[in-house]
Design a protein around this motif. Structure first.
Motif, mmCIF file in Angstrom:
data_model
loop_
_atom_site.group_PDB
_atom_site.id
_atom_site.type_symbol
_atom_site.label_atom_id
_atom_site.label_comp_id
_atom_site.label_asym_id
_atom_site.label_seq_id
_atom_site.Cartn_x
_atom_site.Cartn_y
_atom_site.Cartn_z
ATOM 1 N N PRO A 1 -1.187 29.149 -23.232
ATOM 2 C CA PRO A 1 -0.867 30.220 -24.187
ATOM 3 C C PRO A 1 -1.193 29.867 -25.647
ATOM 4 N N LEU B 1 -3.852 28.532 -26.604
ATOM 5 C CA LEU B 1 -5.269 28.853 -26.753
ATOM 6 C C LEU B 1 -5.462 30.311 -27.166
ATOM 7 N N THR B 2 -4.731 31.202 -26.540
ATOM 8 C CA THR B 2 -4.886 32.618 -26.861
ATOM 9 C C THR B 2 -4.074 33.033 -28.083
ATOM 10 N N ASP B 3 -2.942 32.392 -28.312
ATOM 11 C CA ASP B 3 -2.061 32.791 -29.418
ATOM 12 C C ASP B 3 -2.391 32.111 -30.744
#
Length: 122
Positions: A85, A87-89
């Motif tokens: 998470p 990585l995306t956030d």
């Protein structure tokens, strides 16, 4: 002392301590509940006991290959469930920073699993 022994001691130490801490502190219960896993209390107990037992086997250099596999699975799950998470956030570098110990432990476990000959790792 051969490098293999040091690696076994270091990996075993990390997992023994991590497993014990998971059993003693409620923070991990909260973390497991937030992952939306089925039966988080049972799951936490299984992971903690697996880390302690497999960590002790690796530290004692017994059944290192067999003990490494469950820990490899735990580390991959930890990276996917708790670090991915980032990585995306928050971005790539935050992910790398958050996952640094997990990645090092995964590499060491793969090294142990791939290079063990026989039941007792020398």
């Amino acid at each position: 002392m051969p490098m293999a022994k040091w690696i076994c001691y270091a990996v075993g130490y990390v997992f023994i301590i991590t497993g014990i801490v998971k059993l003693l502190f409620d923070d991990f219960q909260t973390n497991f509940n937030s992952l939306d896993l089925p039966f988080p209390e049972t799951f936490l107990l299984i992971v903690a006991i697996t880390e302690i037992v497999c960590g002790a086997l690796i530290a004692g250099r017994f059944y290192v290959k067999e003990a490494s596999l469950p820990l490899i699975i735990i580390m991959i799950a930890a990276i996917l469930l708790t670090k991915l998470p980032f990585l995306t956030d928050q971005g790539f570098f935050q992910f790398l920073y958050a996952a640094r110990l997990d990645i090092v432990m995964l590499v060491l476990l793969l090294l142990l699993w791939n290079h063990v000959r026989g039941q007792k790792f020398r």
